[in-house]
Write a protein that holds these residues in place. Structure first.
Motif, PDB file in Angstrom:
ATOM      1  N   PHE A 155      -0.298  16.032  19.119  1.00 40.95           N
ATOM      2  CA  PHE A 155       1.077  15.757  18.685  1.00 40.95           C
ATOM      3  C   PHE A 155       1.299  16.195  17.244  1.00 40.95           C
ATOM      4  O   PHE A 155       0.387  16.134  16.426  1.00 40.95           O
ATOM      5  N   ASP A 156       2.530  16.601  16.956  1.00 39.04           N
ATOM      6  CA  ASP A 156       2.895  16.908  15.568  1.00 39.04           C
ATOM      7  C   ASP A 156       2.998  15.613  14.772  1.00 39.04           C
ATOM      8  O   ASP A 156       2.502  15.525  13.655  1.00 39.04           O
ATOM      9  N   THR A 157       3.674  14.611  15.360  1.00 39.31           N
ATOM     10  CA  THR A 157       3.799  13.310  14.708  1.00 39.31           C
ATOM     11  C   THR A 157       3.503  12.202  15.712  1.00 39.31           C
ATOM     12  O   THR A 157       3.690  12.375  16.914  1.00 39.31           O
ATOM     13  N   VAL A 158       3.042  11.069  15.172  1.00 38.04           N
ATOM     14  CA  VAL A 158       2.759   9.886  15.987  1.00 38.04           C
ATOM     15  C   VAL A 158       3.337   8.664  15.273  1.00 38.04           C
ATOM     16  O   VAL A 158       3.726   8.739  14.108  1.00 38.04           O
ATOM     17  N   PHE A 159       3.361   7.539  15.988  1.00 32.77           N
ATOM     18  CA  PHE A 159       3.963   6.313  15.475  1.00 32.77           C
ATOM     19  C   PHE A 159       2.981   5.144  15.510  1.00 32.77           C
ATOM     20  O   PHE A 159       2.903   4.432  16.508  1.00 32.77           O
ATOM     21  N   PRO A 160       2.209   4.918  14.461  1.00 32.24           N
ATOM     22  CA  PRO A 160       1.395   3.702  14.393  1.00 32.24           C
ATOM     23  C   PRO A 160       2.242   2.523  13.908  1.00 32.24           C
ATOM     24  O   PRO A 160       3.291   2.718  13.280  1.00 32.24           O
ATOM     25  N   CYS A 194      -2.853  -2.060  12.723  1.00 36.34           N
ATOM     26  CA  CYS A 194      -2.649  -0.677  12.311  1.00 36.34           C
ATOM     27  C   CYS A 194      -3.795  -0.265  11.397  1.00 36.34           C
ATOM     28  O   CYS A 194      -4.529  -1.122  10.907  1.00 36.34           O
ATOM     29  N   PRO A 195      -3.939   1.028  11.144  1.00 33.31           N
ATOM     30  CA  PRO A 195      -5.059   1.488  10.321  1.00 33.31           C
ATOM     31  C   PRO A 195      -4.767   1.501   8.820  1.00 33.31           C
ATOM     32  O   PRO A 195      -5.523   2.082   8.057  1.00 33.31           O
ATOM     33  N   PHE A 196      -3.693   0.859   8.401  1.00 36.52           N
ATOM     34  CA  PHE A 196      -3.294   0.864   6.993  1.00 36.52           C
ATOM     35  C   PHE A 196      -3.532  -0.502   6.365  1.00 36.52           C
ATOM     36  O   PHE A 196      -3.266  -1.528   6.984  1.00 36.52           O
ATOM     37  N   ALA A 197      -4.022  -0.508   5.132  1.00 38.71           N
ATOM     38  CA  ALA A 197      -4.213  -1.750   4.386  1.00 38.71           C
ATOM     39  C   ALA A 197      -5.055  -2.753   5.167  1.00 38.71           C
ATOM     40  O   ALA A 197      -4.745  -3.937   5.227  1.00 38.71           O
ATOM     41  N   VAL A 198      -6.130  -2.256   5.763  1.00 34.48           N
ATOM     42  CA  VAL A 198      -7.048  -3.138   6.490  1.00 34.48           C
ATOM     43  C   VAL A 198      -7.989  -3.806   5.494  1.00 34.48           C
ATOM     44  O   VAL A 198      -8.072  -3.405   4.333  1.00 34.48           O
ATOM     45  N   ASN A 199      -8.687  -4.817   5.962  1.00 33.40           N
ATOM     46  CA  ASN A 199      -9.645  -5.515   5.100  1.00 33.40           C
ATOM     47  C   ASN A 199     -10.747  -4.564   4.642  1.00 33.40           C
ATOM     48  O   ASN A 199     -11.090  -3.609   5.345  1.00 33.40           O
ATOM     49  N   ASP A 200     -11.307  -4.857   3.493  1.00 35.30           N
ATOM     50  CA  ASP A 200     -12.422  -4.060   2.976  1.00 35.30           C
ATOM     51  C   ASP A 200     -13.561  -4.033   3.987  1.00 35.30           C
ATOM     52  O   ASP A 200     -13.862  -5.049   4.619  1.00 35.30           O
ATOM     53  N   GLY A 201     -14.181  -2.879   4.127  1.00 37.09           N
ATOM     54  CA  GLY A 201     -15.327  -2.741   5.020  1.00 37.09           C
ATOM     55  C   GLY A 201     -14.993  -2.356   6.440  1.00 37.09           C
ATOM     56  O   GLY A 201     -15.894  -2.049   7.221  1.00 37.09           O
ATOM     57  N   TYR A 247       0.834  -1.201   0.000  1.00 38.25           N
ATOM     58  CA  TYR A 247       0.000   0.000   0.000  1.00 38.25           C
ATOM     59  C   TYR A 247       0.875   1.260   0.000  1.00 38.25           C
ATOM     60  O   TYR A 247       0.653   2.191  -0.778  1.00 38.25           O
ATOM     61  N   PHE A 248       1.883   1.270   0.867  1.00 38.10           N
ATOM     62  CA  PHE A 248       2.768   2.435   0.947  1.00 38.10           C
ATOM     63  C   PHE A 248       3.595   2.613  -0.331  1.00 38.10           C
ATOM     64  O   PHE A 248       3.933   3.741  -0.686  1.00 38.10           O
ATOM     65  N   LYS A 249       3.910   1.510  -1.016  1.00 37.28           N
ATOM     66  CA  LYS A 249       4.637   1.620  -2.295  1.00 37.28           C
ATOM     67  C   LYS A 249       3.832   2.429  -3.298  1.00 37.28           C
ATOM     68  O   LYS A 249       4.391   3.217  -4.065  1.00 37.28           O
ATOM     69  N   THR A 250       2.516   2.261  -3.308  1.00 39.37           N
ATOM     70  CA  THR A 250       1.675   3.005  -4.258  1.00 39.37           C
ATOM     71  C   THR A 250       1.729   4.502  -3.975  1.00 39.37           C
ATOM     72  O   THR A 250       1.424   5.309  -4.852  1.00 39.37           O
ATOM     73  N   LEU A 251       2.133   4.869  -2.763  1.00 41.53           N
ATOM     74  CA  LEU A 251       2.222   6.278  -2.359  1.00 41.53           C
ATOM     75  C   LEU A 251       3.673   6.751  -2.280  1.00 41.53           C
ATOM     76  O   LEU A 251       3.934   7.879  -1.864  1.00 41.53           O
ATOM     77  N   ASN A 252       4.591   5.845  -2.608  1.00 43.08           N
ATOM     78  CA  ASN A 252       6.019   6.152  -2.592  1.00 43.08           C
ATOM     79  C   ASN A 252       6.554   6.470  -1.192  1.00 43.08           C
ATOM     80  O   ASN A 252       7.445   7.302  -1.046  1.00 43.08           O
ATOM     81  N   LYS A 267      -5.080  10.828   6.325  1.00 43.58           N
ATOM     82  CA  LYS A 267      -5.123  10.490   4.897  1.00 43.58           C
ATOM     83  C   LYS A 267      -4.773   9.018   4.651  1.00 43.58           C
ATOM     84  O   LYS A 267      -5.485   8.301   3.949  1.00 43.58           O
ATOM     85  N   LEU A 268      -3.671   8.554   5.236  1.00 45.22           N
ATOM     86  CA  LEU A 268      -3.185   7.192   4.981  1.00 45.22           C
ATOM     87  C   LEU A 268      -4.128   6.121   5.533  1.00 45.22           C
ATOM     88  O   LEU A 268      -4.216   5.029   4.983  1.00 45.22           O
TER      89      LEU A 268
END
Length: 156
Positions: A118-123, A99-106, A9-14, A141-142
């Protein structure tokens, strides 16, 4: 392996090169904070629940816990966490790497307001020894966040 789903998933976003992998476990807030040498509050923990018949994720700051009254008011049902087997099957990631990335559909993703301080966080990134540093806007967004919610309270 679900880190591969996240990596793809992250590859598609570089941004796949931003995934951090550790020689030690980052499966809990405490272990992740130690691996990242940061305060535990900045760990974005993803907690999986069953809301009626649908699995959902709530992502919170590491120093927070679900407030049952706020959760029930927001979602209309009592908070019922998924078992480790249910999480792996229904969310698409095993406990410790949820994590909230590339989860199953639905699967709907909700971000708790506690993250906004926070400015940044670490999932995590789908494994029990990975993370990514993201801004809160990037996390929104991600994760394809469905909604920001206020369903937590500080741990005592």
């Amino acid at each position: 392996m679900s880190i591969e789903k996240v990596r793809d998933y992250f590859k598609t976003l570089n941004i796949d090169g931003r995934i951090l992998e550790f020689d030690v476990s980052s499966a809990t807030v405490e272990l992740a904070a130690k691996a990242l040498n940061c305060e535990g509050a900045r760990i974005a923990k993803s907690i999986s629940f069953m809301k009626n018949d649908e699995p959902i994720l709530v992502v919170t700051a590491g120093d927070m816990k679900i407030d049952n009254a706020k959760y029930k008011k927001k979602f209309g049902v009592k908070a019922k966490m998924l078992t480790p087997d249910e999480a792996a099957k229904l969310i698409g990631h095993a406990v410790g790497g949820v994590c909230p990335f590339a989860v199953n559909d639905g699967v709907k993703v909700y971000l708790d307001e506690s993250l906004k301080r926070f400015d940044t966080v670490f999932p995590a990134c789908g494994s029990s020894n990975s993370a990514i540093e993201v801004t809160v806007a990037e996390l929104e967004k991600l994760s394809k966040c469905d909604e920001w919610v206020d369903v937590c309270k500080a741990k005592e």
